[in-house]
Design an enzyme around this catalytic site. Structure first.
Site, PDB file in Angstrom:
ATOM      1  N   HIS A  37     -70.760  -6.233  31.242  1.00 35.31           N
ATOM      2  CA  HIS A  37     -70.928  -7.539  30.611  1.00 35.31           C
ATOM      3  C   HIS A  37     -69.928  -7.715  29.476  1.00 35.31           C
ATOM      4  CE1 HIS A  37     -72.983 -11.169  29.369  1.00 35.31           C
ATOM      5  NE2 HIS A  37     -73.084 -10.695  28.141  1.00 35.31           N
ATOM      6  N   LYS A  88     -70.903 -23.340  25.761  1.00 32.73           N
ATOM      7  CA  LYS A  88     -72.361 -23.412  25.767  1.00 32.73           C
ATOM      8  C   LYS A  88     -72.914 -22.669  24.563  1.00 32.73           C
ATOM      9  CE  LYS A  88     -72.968 -19.282  28.658  1.00 32.73           C
ATOM     10  NZ  LYS A  88     -73.267 -18.756  29.991  1.00 32.73           N
ATOM     11  N   THR A 111     -81.754 -14.917  35.848  1.00 33.15           N
ATOM     12  CA  THR A 111     -82.777 -15.887  36.265  1.00 33.15           C
ATOM     13  C   THR A 111     -82.161 -17.122  36.912  1.00 33.15           C
ATOM     14  OG1 THR A 111     -82.788 -17.015  34.124  1.00 33.15           O
ATOM     15  CG2 THR A 111     -84.283 -15.136  34.396  1.00 33.15           C
ATOM     16  N   GLY A 130     -80.937 -19.678  35.413  1.00 33.73           N
ATOM     17  CA  GLY A 130     -81.066 -20.881  34.601  1.00 33.73           C
ATOM     18  C   GLY A 130     -79.743 -21.347  34.027  1.00 33.73           C
TER      19      GLY A 130
END
Length: 319
Positions: A134, A196, A227, A229
């Protein structure tokens, strides 16, 4: 690749045995004998079923659900191998869990990615092989060699089989910008960047888009889908800014925590491309494409064992 010598042993934890089996098939060997079980209390037991004395050992374990179970299981396996006099313990972690906790965003937070690195080193790992962290800086959390591989070339090869007219590569945030630029270079496509903010974990709000996406088909590149989202918000934001509702979503790690599969059925998402660093039960979605990292990891094992550079695996990445 040559069949590994007798002093190479490959073991698998319980997180992704299918990937380990395919890696061994490509190398012309078998997964090492090991007994994995649980006591009535839930404690983990590992027994190594063959001699590993002086051997170059590779143990594969992804931090898939349940993450903590698989993490502790890996620790116990490493300890068992160390106490069995293994010569070198190479830990293959296709998906490195806790990687999103790599820094303190607020005071009094842990840096769990560093803690996991410390535990792996302390328990006896001599080398770590992982994919698409990540945050690439996590490599620096280790005091042992880390081979950080990428699935970007696999994804690029898959995309090259398509007609990419009017496509654009999109980074969903600033953290993925460099990866998006590399993919755009491989595919000779323009690139756009989303901005974002995260009000809390597993939630995101899109503020604006940098780049012209009007009339184009977005190719979103991420390191993982959890998830779903955030990625749905990104897809909706792109459509709102004029992109065509035929989004192609690419990610290395298919975490797919609930309700990801439901969210990924969003009509604006045309295709979801992931790899098998985490086990994916098929068929889970008609639009899902799963690329195997087994050849990449098998070649890395062969090169590491014979003291050859693994950077040659990423010809495009090194341009």
């Amino acid at each position: 690749m040559k069949r590994p010598s007798e002093d190479v042993k490959i073991f698998s934890g319980s997180s992704n045995p299918m990937l380990a089996t395919e890696i061994c098939r490509l190398l012309g060997t078998e997964v090492g004998a090991a007994e994995l079980s649980r006591f009535s209390s839930g404690e983990i037991y590992v027994g190594i079923g063959e001699s590993v004395r002086g051997a170059d050992v590779y143990v594969l374990q992804s931090f898939s659900h349940p993450v903590n179970e698989h993490f502790v299981e890996l620790m116990v396996m490493i300890d068992a191998l160390k106490r069995s006099s293994a010569g070198m313990i190479n830990v293959i972690i296709p998906y490195y869990g806790y990687a999103r906790q790599e820094k303190q965003d607020r005071s009094r937070e842990p840096i769990t990615a560093k803690m996991v690195a410390d535990v792996l080193t302390t328990v006896g790992a001599d080398r770590v092989i992982t994919m698409d962290l990540h945050a690439p800086a996590i490599q620096g959390f280790f005091d042992i060699p880390v081979d950080h591989m990428t699935a970007l070339d696999l994804i690029a090869d898959h995309l090259r089989n398509k007609d990419l007219t009017d496509h654009i590569v999109v980074s969903p945030d600033a953290g993925r910008a460099k990866t998006a630029e590399r993919l755009a270079t491989y595919l000779d496509l323009p690139v756009a960047l989303m901005n974002k903010r995260r009000p809390k974990h597993n939630e995101a709000e899109i503020t604006h888009v940098i780049g012209d996406v009007r009339g184009k088909i977005p190719i979103i590149i991420e390191d993982m889908i959890d998830t779903g989202g955030t990625i749905v918000k990104v897809a909706e934001g792109l459509v709102e800014h004029g992109a065509l509702p035929h989004v192609i979503l690419c990610a290395t790690h298919a975490v797919f925590s609930d309700p990801a599969l439901q969210r990924l059925q969003h009509p604006a998402i045309r295709e979801v491309i992931v790899t098998d660093t985490l086990p994916v039960e098929a068929p889970v979605m008609q639009k899902l494409r799963v690329l195997s990292v087994a050849p990449l990891i098998a070649e890395a094992i062969d090169r590491i064992h014979h003291n050859r550079s693994i950077s040659k695996l990423f010809s495009e990445s090194n341009r």
